[in-house]
Motif scaffolding. Structure first.
Motif, PDB file in Angstrom:
ATOM      1  N   GLY A   1       0.931  -1.015  -0.232  1.00 17.59           N
ATOM      2  CA  GLY A   1      -0.223  -0.192   0.010  1.00 17.59           C
ATOM      3  C   GLY A   1       1.052   0.949  -0.203  1.00 17.59           C
ATOM      4  O   GLY A   1       1.678   1.530  -0.790  1.00 17.59           O
ATOM      5  N   GLU A   2       0.232   2.432   0.725  1.00 14.61           N
ATOM      6  CA  GLU A   2       1.095   3.340   0.635  1.00 14.61           C
ATOM      7  C   GLU A   2       2.383   3.063   1.505  1.00 14.61           C
ATOM      8  O   GLU A   2       2.952   2.598   2.695  1.00 14.61           O
ATOM      9  CB  GLU A   2       0.287   4.794   1.609  1.00 14.61           C
ATOM     10  N   VAL A   3       3.414   4.251   1.090  1.00 15.84           N
ATOM     11  CA  VAL A   3       4.473   4.773   2.000  1.00 15.84           C
ATOM     12  C   VAL A   3       4.444   5.327   2.736  1.00 15.84           C
ATOM     13  O   VAL A   3       3.846   6.505   2.923  1.00 15.84           O
ATOM     14  CB  VAL A   3       6.082   5.283   1.090  1.00 15.84           C
ATOM     15  N   VAL A   4       4.833   4.428   4.439  1.00 18.63           N
ATOM     16  CA  VAL A   4       5.013   5.744   5.810  1.00 18.63           C
ATOM     17  C   VAL A   4       6.449   5.693   6.022  1.00 18.63           C
ATOM     18  O   VAL A   4       7.148   4.477   6.272  1.00 18.63           O
ATOM     19  CB  VAL A   4       4.094   4.761   6.939  1.00 18.63           C
ATOM     20  N   GLY A   5       6.200   6.769   5.827  1.00 18.62           N
ATOM     21  CA  GLY A   5       7.725   7.557   6.854  1.00 18.62           C
ATOM     22  C   GLY A   5       8.799   7.883   5.636  1.00 18.62           C
ATOM     23  O   GLY A   5       9.327   6.948   5.176  1.00 18.62           O
TER      24      GLY A   5
END
Length: 91
Positions: free
Chosen positions: A87-91
């Motif tokens: 999914g989306e990239v965190v950080g």
């Protein structure tokens, strides 16, 4: 016949000659209970320590092995393996 070699994305060796290879993985596989992602914590009450166990694997066979052992230990068939979708990239 052995396991096919994994593709190395990047590699680094430290001064103690320990090499760390980052390997390409076709997918990530998560062990789930009733289709829901889980975490595993093992507590030894006599020795007083806690250990967290892995539930996400880059290799399908390890995930299936963990699923089978959990189903056997809890005498159920509710543990399954799911492909983790990025999914989306965190950080």
């Amino acid at each position: 016949m052995g396991k096919p070699a994994s593709n190395i994305i990047i590699s680094q060796t430290d001064p103690q000659y320990r090499r760390l290879d980052v390997l390409e993985a076709p997918a990530m596989y998560a062990v789930c209970l009733n289709g829901q992602h889980i975490g595993l914590r093992e507590i030894n009450e006599l020795a007083g320590f806690t250990r967290y166990r892995q539930t996400v694997y880059p290799n399908l066979s390890y995930a299936i092995q963990r699923r089978d052992r959990l189903n056997e230990r809890f005498r159920t068939d509710r543990f399954c393996v799911r492909v983790v979708v990025l999914g989306e990239v965190v950080g």
